[in-house]
Design a protein around this motif. Structure first.
Motif, PDB file in Angstrom:
ATOM      1  N   GLY A 426       0.779  -1.342  -0.008  1.00 48.21           N
ATOM      2  CA  GLY A 426       0.091  -0.123  -0.012  1.00 48.21           C
ATOM      3  C   GLY A 426       0.785   1.237  -0.060  1.00 48.21           C
ATOM      4  N   ALA A 427       1.899   1.220   0.789  1.00 44.34           N
ATOM      5  CA  ALA A 427       2.737   2.311   0.752  1.00 44.34           C
ATOM      6  C   ALA A 427       3.511   2.365  -0.686  1.00 44.34           C
ATOM      7  CB  ALA A 427       3.894   2.037   1.967  1.00 44.34           C
ATOM      8  N   LEU A 428       3.699   1.596  -1.130  1.00 42.83           N
ATOM      9  CA  LEU A 428       4.222   1.564  -2.825  1.00 42.83           C
ATOM     10  C   LEU A 428       3.323   2.218  -3.737  1.00 42.83           C
ATOM     11  CD1 LEU A 428       6.463   0.749  -4.797  1.00 42.83           C
ATOM     12  CD2 LEU A 428       5.590  -1.297  -5.031  1.00 42.83           C
ATOM     13  N   ILE A 429       2.131   1.816  -3.505  1.00 34.37           N
ATOM     14  CA  ILE A 429       1.057   2.202  -4.464  1.00 34.37           C
ATOM     15  C   ILE A 429       0.825   3.833  -4.082  1.00 34.37           C
ATOM     16  CG2 ILE A 429      -1.545   2.307  -4.764  1.00 34.37           C
ATOM     17  CD1 ILE A 429      -1.442  -0.752  -4.144  1.00 34.37           C
ATOM     18  N   ALA A 430       0.959   4.212  -2.666  1.00 40.42           N
ATOM     19  CA  ALA A 430       0.873   5.730  -2.490  1.00 40.42           C
ATOM     20  C   ALA A 430       1.906   6.478  -3.137  1.00 40.42           C
ATOM     21  CB  ALA A 430       1.016   5.963  -0.998  1.00 40.42           C
ATOM     22  N   GLY A 431       3.061   5.893  -3.326  1.00 34.26           N
ATOM     23  CA  GLY A 431       4.112   6.562  -3.805  1.00 34.26           C
ATOM     24  C   GLY A 431       3.830   6.704  -5.257  1.00 34.26           C
ATOM     25  N   ILE A 432       3.415   5.477  -5.799  1.00 33.45           N
ATOM     26  CA  ILE A 432       3.058   5.658  -7.458  1.00 33.45           C
ATOM     27  C   ILE A 432       2.060   6.624  -7.591  1.00 33.45           C
ATOM     28  CG2 ILE A 432       2.231   4.319  -9.215  1.00 33.45           C
ATOM     29  CD1 ILE A 432       3.580   1.747  -8.080  1.00 33.45           C
ATOM     30  N   CYS A 433       1.125   6.813  -6.982  1.00 34.00           N
ATOM     31  CA  CYS A 433      -0.048   7.685  -7.083  1.00 34.00           C
ATOM     32  C   CYS A 433       0.533   9.199  -7.186  1.00 34.00           C
ATOM     33  CB  CYS A 433      -0.930   7.553  -6.007  1.00 34.00           C
ATOM     34  SG  CYS A 433      -2.207   6.134  -6.040  1.00 34.00           S
ATOM     35  N   VAL A 434       1.431   9.535  -6.169  1.00 36.43           N
ATOM     36  CA  VAL A 434       2.088  10.794  -6.062  1.00 36.43           C
ATOM     37  C   VAL A 434       2.853  11.192  -7.340  1.00 36.43           C
ATOM     38  CG1 VAL A 434       3.826  12.197  -4.897  1.00 36.43           C
ATOM     39  CG2 VAL A 434       1.787  10.850  -3.732  1.00 36.43           C
ATOM     40  N   ALA A 435       3.694  10.047  -7.769  1.00 38.78           N
ATOM     41  CA  ALA A 435       4.239  10.165  -9.089  1.00 38.78           C
ATOM     42  C   ALA A 435       3.636  10.324 -10.019  1.00 38.78           C
ATOM     43  CB  ALA A 435       5.368   8.584  -9.133  1.00 38.78           C
ATOM     44  N   MET A 436       2.656   9.805 -10.261  1.00 35.71           N
ATOM     45  CA  MET A 436       1.646   9.864 -11.442  1.00 35.71           C
ATOM     46  C   MET A 436       1.089  11.062 -11.433  1.00 35.71           C
ATOM     47  SD  MET A 436      -1.951   9.876 -12.229  1.00 35.71           S
ATOM     48  CE  MET A 436      -2.801   9.116 -10.973  1.00 35.71           C
ATOM     49  N   MET A 437       0.628  11.651 -10.510  1.00 36.15           N
ATOM     50  CA  MET A 437      -0.105  12.962 -10.472  1.00 36.15           C
ATOM     51  C   MET A 437       1.111  13.952 -10.807  1.00 36.15           C
ATOM     52  SD  MET A 437      -2.875  12.888  -7.293  1.00 36.15           S
ATOM     53  CE  MET A 437      -1.603  12.369  -6.101  1.00 36.15           C
ATOM     54  N   LEU A 438       2.147  14.026 -10.372  1.00 34.27           N
ATOM     55  CA  LEU A 438       3.347  15.065 -10.484  1.00 34.27           C
ATOM     56  C   LEU A 438       3.791  15.034 -11.984  1.00 34.27           C
ATOM     57  CD1 LEU A 438       5.362  14.679  -7.362  1.00 34.27           C
ATOM     58  CD2 LEU A 438       4.219  16.613  -8.143  1.00 34.27           C
ATOM     59  N   VAL A 439       3.915  13.783 -12.607  1.00 37.22           N
ATOM     60  CA  VAL A 439       4.318  13.413 -13.918  1.00 37.22           C
ATOM     61  C   VAL A 439       3.281  14.142 -14.761  1.00 37.22           C
ATOM     62  CG1 VAL A 439       4.729  11.797 -15.671  1.00 37.22           C
ATOM     63  CG2 VAL A 439       6.034  11.742 -13.552  1.00 37.22           C
ATOM     64  N   MET A 440       2.213  13.784 -14.561  1.00 36.57           N
ATOM     65  CA  MET A 440       0.889  14.221 -15.299  1.00 36.57           C
ATOM     66  C   MET A 440       0.825  15.778 -15.318  1.00 36.57           C
ATOM     67  SD  MET A 440       0.130  11.511 -16.910  1.00 36.57           S
ATOM     68  CE  MET A 440      -1.395  12.088 -17.956  1.00 36.57           C
ATOM     69  N   TRP A 441       0.822  16.510 -14.211  1.00 36.43           N
ATOM     70  CA  TRP A 441       0.899  17.902 -14.295  1.00 36.43           C
ATOM     71  C   TRP A 441       2.021  18.332 -15.037  1.00 36.43           C
ATOM     72  CZ3 TRP A 441       4.913  20.605 -12.101  1.00 36.43           C
ATOM     73  CH2 TRP A 441       4.894  22.052 -12.195  1.00 36.43           C
ATOM     74  N   ARG A 442       3.251  17.950 -14.955  1.00 36.58           N
ATOM     75  CA  ARG A 442       4.265  18.197 -15.700  1.00 36.58           C
ATOM     76  C   ARG A 442       4.225  18.212 -17.383  1.00 36.58           C
ATOM     77  NH1 ARG A 442       9.030  21.311 -14.498  1.00 36.58           N
ATOM     78  NH2 ARG A 442      10.850  20.616 -15.950  1.00 36.58           N
ATOM     79  N   LEU A 443       3.653  17.003 -17.471  1.00 36.56           N
ATOM     80  CA  LEU A 443       3.351  16.645 -18.905  1.00 36.56           C
ATOM     81  C   LEU A 443       2.185  17.687 -19.705  1.00 36.56           C
ATOM     82  CD1 LEU A 443       3.799  15.213 -21.486  1.00 36.56           C
ATOM     83  CD2 LEU A 443       2.258  13.442 -20.598  1.00 36.56           C
ATOM     84  N   ARG A 444       1.224  17.912 -18.894  1.00 33.37           N
ATOM     85  CA  ARG A 444       0.088  18.841 -19.248  1.00 33.37           C
ATOM     86  C   ARG A 444       0.743  20.244 -19.453  1.00 33.37           C
ATOM     87  NH1 ARG A 444      -5.280  18.776 -18.677  1.00 33.37           N
ATOM     88  NH2 ARG A 444      -6.282  21.055 -18.554  1.00 33.37           N
ATOM     89  N   ALA A 445       1.662  20.713 -18.442  1.00 31.86           N
ATOM     90  CA  ALA A 445       2.263  21.930 -18.645  1.00 31.86           C
ATOM     91  C   ALA A 445       3.154  22.154 -19.732  1.00 31.86           C
ATOM     92  CB  ALA A 445       2.881  22.346 -17.319  1.00 31.86           C
ATOM     93  N   THR A 446       4.118  20.940 -19.932  1.00 31.41           N
ATOM     94  CA  THR A 446       5.032  20.856 -21.103  1.00 31.41           C
ATOM     95  C   THR A 446       3.995  21.126 -22.554  1.00 31.41           C
ATOM     96  OG1 THR A 446       6.633  19.643 -19.907  1.00 31.41           O
ATOM     97  CG2 THR A 446       6.726  19.648 -22.095  1.00 31.41           C
TER      98      THR A 446
END
Length: 471
Positions: A426-446
């Motif tokens: 579950g802790a791993l999934i939490a990290g993946i969720c955070v990574a996904m949100m940050l990466v998608m935010w960056r891609l949208r801005a790019t």
């Protein structure tokens, strides 16, 4: 509307043409590790342990090298999209120089792994056999560094069949080589775990020869190869490739590091917990390969679109790629949720392991969907030469969030083994969720920014045909 549909359909075909050979090649490489494990287990328990320990030491070095060389595919893809043929030719010798420098580092690092093995407090014979295996593999790492340089050059062009063929032949050759050098057959010495390392090193050199020879016979690749003559290092160009690739290599290194560390945490919860984790993570690895292949192909196609200077082509490439990687993830999720019991039964009949593994597989089905977005977004950012942000995201989400949370929930809370293992996942999934949100935010801005200005195209480059459907 018809024109738009045709654009997406054409992009999907071009993407698939790159993705399927990549997926098969990666599965062949994973299969090589499976064969090593099976044959070492047949030889003896100590050999199996030695190969497993050694593999987990040289694999991070291999992935670091792969990530570093992936910068070549980014630069070649953009140059290909802009039809700058001479730039593509000039980049390969410099990528090979960087690979030689890389091999001069990771080869000795693997060969001199004795102090690291000492720190693991292994039994004397297991430690010695692990070192013998690693020292044999070390002789092949320089070859695999050059192999990755050529593979990434071809990937930038969108031509992956030579990589697939070389990987398949290497997988097949590994079986008799293992048998010969591990068990002492057909006149070869009986070397045990070290023999497995010898077979791996031989296959690394074989893969390089095959990939180089096959690539030279493909007209669509050969026209992008420089003349076969010595070329001096271009230190500014080498530095540019290294700066672009270093964050990718470190991201791969840290990502596998966090999985290994969580595995060690789970090992403290008992044999059943560790066995269930190994089953679930192995299934996840199998599902991950097709997603990574689509993501890698998407990076190439987005790079081509960026090089062409067409914002519309970039949008089509990103949307098509993200749709396909999510479709692959949905298929994997459906499989895992529908057949958790039968899948675990492929590995073990132990009821205790079954109960934990099935719970983990259902969690894996959840985070595969989330991870697919993170994978696709990260590869897209790399196509834009944005490699530092995914590296920072890896550090923050996995090492600063997932690991401390895993220790707190899974170890500090002193839960029963099944609940503790699930908490770590579950802790791993939490990290993946955070990574996904940050990466998608960056891609949208790019994607909202203007594309980099395309360089002028030479007369020779203007005549260059598209190699998308070649080879």
């Amino acid at each position: 509307m018809l024109t738009s549909w045709q654009a997406y359909r054409g992009e999907a075909r071009a993407l698939f043409a790159i993705a399927w050979p990549t997926a098969i090649a990666q599965l062949a490489q994973v299969g090589t590790g499976v064969v090593d494990t099976i044959m070492a287990g047949r030889y003896g328990a100590e050999e199996l342990a030695a190969v497993a320990i050694g593999y987990n030491i040289w694999l991070p070095l291999f992935l670091f090298g792969l990530g570093l060389m992936m910068a070549t595919s980014v630069t070649v893809a953009q140059a290909f999209g802009a039809r700058r043929v001479q730039e593509i030719r000039d980049s390969l010798p410099q990528a090979v120089w960087l690979a030689l420098l890389l091999g001069a580092v990771i080869g000795p690092a693997c060969y001199l792994a004795g102090p690291l093995l000492d720190a693991l407090s292994l039994e004397g014979s297991t430690r010695d056999k692990s070192l013998d295996y690693l020292q044999a593999v070390a002789w092949g790492l320089p070859a695999t560094a050059i192999f990755q340089a050529l593979r990434c050059h071809n990937q930038g062009l969108g031509l992956m069949k030579p990589y697939m063929v070389a990987s398949i032949i290497g997988f097949i050759a590994n079986i008799p080589l293992n048998y010969a050098f591990m068990f002492g057959r057909w006149g070869a010495p009986e070397l045990g775990a070290a023999g497995c390392g010898v077979a791996t090193a031989v296959c690394m050199w074989l893969g390089l020869v095959l990939l180089g020879a096959y690539s030279a016979t493909v007209p669509a690749i050969r026209k992008y190869l420089p003349p076969l003559r010595p070329v001096a290092p271009n230190w500014p160009l080498l530095g540019g490739i290294a700066r672009l690739g270093l964050p990718i290599g470190l991201s791969f290194f840290l990502e596998i590091g966090v999985f290994s560390t969580m595995g060690l945490m789970i090992a403290t919860l008992g044999n059943n917990a560790m066995a269930a984790h190994q089953v679930a993570i192995n299934l996840w690895d199998t599902m991950y390969m097709p997603m990574a292949a689509v993501g890698s192909a998407m990076a190439t196609r987005v790079g081509h679109a960026i090089g062409s200077g067409s914002g519309a082509a970039v949008q089509v490439a990103v949307r098509t790629g993200m749709s396909l990687v999510v479709l692959v993830a949905l298929s994997a999720t459906l499989l895992l949720l529908s057949l958790p019991g039968p899948l675990v039964s492929l590995y073990t009949a132990d009821a205790g392991i079954h109960a934990i593994a099935e719970k983990l597989i259902r969690l894996a089905a959840l985070f595969i969907i989330i991870d697919s977005l993170q994978i696709g977004g990260s590869f897209c950012l790399r196509a834009f030469r944005d490699t530092r942000f995914p590296f920072v995201v890896t550090c923050l989400s996995y090492w600063c969030l997932s690991l401390p949370l895993a220790w707190w929930l899974g170890i500090k809370a002193q839960l029963p083994p099944a609940e503790g293992t699930a908490a770590i996942w579950g802790a791993l999934i939490a990290g993946i969720c955070v990574a996904m949100m940050l990466v998608m935010w960056r891609l949208r801005a790019t994607l909202r920014r203007p594309l980099p200005a395309a360089d002028a195209v030479s007369e020779e480059d203007e005549r260059s045909p598209d190699t998308r459907d070649a080879a």
